[in-house]
Each structure stands twice: as structure tokens, then as C-alpha cells.
Design an enzyme around this catalytic site. Sequence first.
Site, mmCIF file in Angstrom:
data_model
loop_
_atom_site.group_PDB
_atom_site.id
_atom_site.type_symbol
_atom_site.label_atom_id
_atom_site.label_comp_id
_atom_site.label_asym_id
_atom_site.label_seq_id
_atom_site.Cartn_x
_atom_site.Cartn_y
_atom_site.Cartn_z
ATOM 1 N N GLU A 22 2.509 -6.221 -2.041
ATOM 2 C CA GLU A 22 2.601 -5.428 -3.271
ATOM 3 C C GLU A 22 3.725 -5.912 -4.190
ATOM 4 O O GLU A 22 4.887 -5.982 -3.770
ATOM 5 C CB GLU A 22 2.823 -3.950 -2.900
ATOM 6 C CG GLU A 22 2.813 -3.031 -4.111
ATOM 7 C CD GLU A 22 2.835 -1.547 -3.741
ATOM 8 O OE1 GLU A 22 2.261 -1.168 -2.694
ATOM 9 O OE2 GLU A 22 3.423 -0.772 -4.491
ATOM 10 N N LYS A 66 5.406 7.364 0.851
ATOM 11 C CA LYS A 66 4.731 6.053 0.809
ATOM 12 C C LYS A 66 5.655 5.025 0.148
ATOM 13 O O LYS A 66 5.728 3.866 0.570
ATOM 14 C CB LYS A 66 3.393 6.176 0.061
ATOM 15 C CG LYS A 66 2.493 4.966 0.177
ATOM 16 C CD LYS A 66 2.743 3.899 -0.884
ATOM 17 C CE LYS A 66 1.768 2.744 -0.756
ATOM 18 N NZ LYS A 66 2.072 1.642 -1.685
ATOM 19 N N ASP A 71 5.926 -2.979 15.235
ATOM 20 C CA ASP A 71 4.664 -2.232 15.151
ATOM 21 C C ASP A 71 4.760 -1.215 14.003
ATOM 22 O O ASP A 71 5.329 -0.147 14.154
ATOM 23 C CB ASP A 71 4.462 -1.537 16.505
ATOM 24 C CG ASP A 71 3.183 -0.721 16.561
ATOM 25 O OD1 ASP A 71 2.552 -0.484 15.508
ATOM 26 O OD2 ASP A 71 2.819 -0.290 17.673
ATOM 27 N N HIS A 119 5.689 -2.947 -13.179
ATOM 28 C CA HIS A 119 4.620 -3.371 -12.280
ATOM 29 C C HIS A 119 3.712 -4.374 -12.983
ATOM 30 O O HIS A 119 3.363 -5.406 -12.443
ATOM 31 C CB HIS A 119 3.823 -2.124 -11.926
ATOM 32 C CG HIS A 119 3.185 -2.195 -10.587
ATOM 33 N ND1 HIS A 119 3.868 -1.922 -9.436
ATOM 34 C CD2 HIS A 119 1.941 -2.515 -10.220
ATOM 35 C CE1 HIS A 119 3.066 -2.060 -8.416
ATOM 36 N NE2 HIS A 119 1.885 -2.425 -8.855
#
Length: 446
Positions: free
Chosen positions: A81, A286, A302, A400
Site C-alpha cells: 500500500e 486498520k 505470523d 495518497h
Amino acid sequence: MTSSRISGFYNLSMDDRRAKIVDASHLSSEDLLPFTDGGLTPEAADHMIENVIGAYSLPVGIGINFQVNGRDVLVPFAIEEPSVVAGASFMAKLVRAGGGFQSTSSEPHMIGQMQVLDLDSIHAARLKIYEYKAALLAEADEIDPILKKLGGGARDLEVRIIEDSPIGAFLAVHLIYDVRDAMGANAVNTACERLASRIEDITGGRVHLRILSNLADRRLARARCSIPVEELAFTVGAGQSAQNEDAPAPGDHGGRTYTGQEVRDGVIEAWAFAASDPYRAATHNKGIMNGVDAVVIATGNDWRAIEAGAHAYAARSGRYTSLSTWGKDKDGNLVGTLEMPMAVGIVGGATRVHPAAQAAVKLMGVKTASELAEIIVSVGLAQNLAALRALSTEGIQRGHMSLHARQVAIAAGAEGDLIEKVAARLVEEKTVRIDRAEEILKNIKQ
Ligand code: MEV
């Protein structure tokens, strides 16, 4: 001594960036090789999972400016991202002005669960297990002699009654195991499997599941930062976006100025939304995981376990909420905290066999899993701030889009100076699409 302050890093070529990392750290250019070819040979991949046909690469970017517990650290992020590495690096620079991240971690204690069914009396069975607690712990302690030699082993045993289940009440025995520098799943699962028959003998019941819990709330990492309020002031387009100091948006003609107080209060208001609404908290968390997972993946850990632990921890009160907090101190500085489970290791598993993961651990100079956990949680806090700062000022799309436009320009075939030119046009036109990038490129070339 590593220095994580590398100015102009963003604008360098990839080769020059690698050279800077070698200069700024204790690594040689050979140490960085696993990052140039992905690190994993097909043969090594074939030994890691089943039915292997190849490997899958992710970009690795270096988070700069990070200072954790007084130590400069260059942080490898493996992530697809855009904006994450730039945003976290920029926030790490602001945090640095306030003394860097202060981070701590609990002992590396993992929880293994044993589900005990078919009991005559769950209450009596529960107390019987406690009567044998010392013997059970002694037995569990012998299971992994290497871990024991390194200072790990069984630490505690707790017995919970699970009342509210579709099959009626049963017991959940928790074995608390110190796993030192391992992620710990293997050690804990082995210990639970070994104790199961002893618990059956003691209780007369049947031990069904024997598996670690990813709600690793005995293995927490915490980070705190304080940012001088004046550091938060910025002008949109004045050589920086809210997410990225090094990447002025192409085609940007400047805009509104935000005072430090405005940015600080905006961040606190944004956090309040996440603190009180699960719909917002999921997105807020998130954003934290954007930073956390990138380092977890780079180090071969993990990330599903970390994700599971994070979200379960965020819901521990019965209501899902923000993992971080934001407020101000008496001097008006912005103060952030993050606390979350962090079951990461630096020995064993993919961290040991994946050369890029080894290089990532070496780059950060961490000697213990706890140190790694403390860096990761600091990165999570930085990433959270990058998102909240952008969202509460100019919005995330501008920063972005400028980064995305560069990627689209490259995908359309632009090289060298043309990347910036094509990206700037895409942003100006507010159309960041590959077909348009191809057209623009064709026109410029003609
Ligand atoms: C995008 O990957 C992450 C954000 O949505 C996080 C947030 O909203 O806080 C920007």
C-alpha cells in the site's frame, strides 16, 4: 551506531538508497542482498509450505526517522500500500522532535488453552486441577529443555469456567508459558498436548482442544509519544503533504495552513470517534495495522496471529474500540499511546529460514523478541498518527493520489524524469488511471 535520519531518502534511486542504508547502519551491501532478489530461493520456499510452485514478492521500503527508547532504528516495511512508509517516517520525525517513542513490553508470556469436557462437576474439577498445579507446571516446564535453558518455560496455570456455551458449561485450562524470543506457538501447543492426559486423569473428563490463544494479552507491547504542538503545523502543498514530508504532491499549488493546535485537536477529535464507535474503530485500527503488519511481515512473523490478537484485544471490554489513545499534556503537546498483544519472535519459523526476514531483523539491530515488539508497536502508533493527521486536515486522498500517480506512471512505462511529469499531469487532471497515463506519456514523447 545506526542513524535513522536520512534526508532526501525518498528522492534517491534504489541503488543510492541501499548505499545510504549501508552508510547509516552496521549492515554491508551483502547483508541487503536478500531485499534485491526477494531472498527466498524456490528450494527454500518448497520446504516452507506444501504444493509450492514459486514465491510472491512485496515491496520493502525503509521507515526512517524512528527513535525507540533512545535508539535510532531503520525499520523495514513489507507492504503493497502506498503512503504507509512515507506517512510513518514523517510522523517518526515529528515524534523524534518530542524525544522519540518510549516503549515497553510485558514478559513474553503466551497462553495455551485446553478445553475440558464431560465433567461430572466442573466446580470440583476446577479445584482439583489447582490442587495439582505445581506438578502440572513442573511437567510442562520440562517439555522444552532449550527454551528452559534460555530462561523460558511454564509460569502459571489458570482454570476458567466457560458457562455460556451452546454445549453447556465446561472448563478452559490456561497454561501460561514464557517463550522468550520465539513466537511460541510450537512450544505452547506441544506443552498443551503433553499435559492433556494428566488433566484427564485428574478430572476424569476429556480434553478436547489443545492450542494456543491468539488473544496474547499476557504478551503486550506499549508505545508512547509526545509531539511538541508547534511541530504539527503545516501548509498544504508547502513541500509536504500531511502524510509525506519528502513527497510534495506533483502539480500541487499550495493551500490552507493548519496551526499546530488545530492539527492536535483534530487528531484528538478523530480518535474520539474511534474510541466510541466500532465502525470507525475498525478503520482506525486498520491504520495501526498498516504499520504493524508491514514490519511483522518483513520479519517473517505470523501477521494473522497479530491481527487476531489485536482485534480481540480491541474488543476485550465487550465493545470494540480504538487500540490507541490521543490527548494533550499540560503544555499542550499531543500525546499518543498504543498497547496491544505482540506475539512476535526472532528465532524459529519463517524468521529463521527466510533470508529477507533475517536481514530485516539484522537491520533493526534487535537482540530480543521484546525489542522487536517495542519497535513494531511504535510503528503502529506512528502510522495511526499519519492517518489521523491526514484525515483531520487535508484528507488522505491528496497524499495518497500523488504517490499512487507515480506508481501508475511507472506502470504506464514512464522512466526517469518522465515519472514526475506524468504523475503531475495525472494529479492535476484528478484522473489517476493507467490509460490516461499512457496517453500523457505518448504525448510528452512526441
Ligand atoms: C487506509 O489503509 C488506512 C486508513 O483508513 C486509517 C484510518 O482511517 O485511520 C487511512
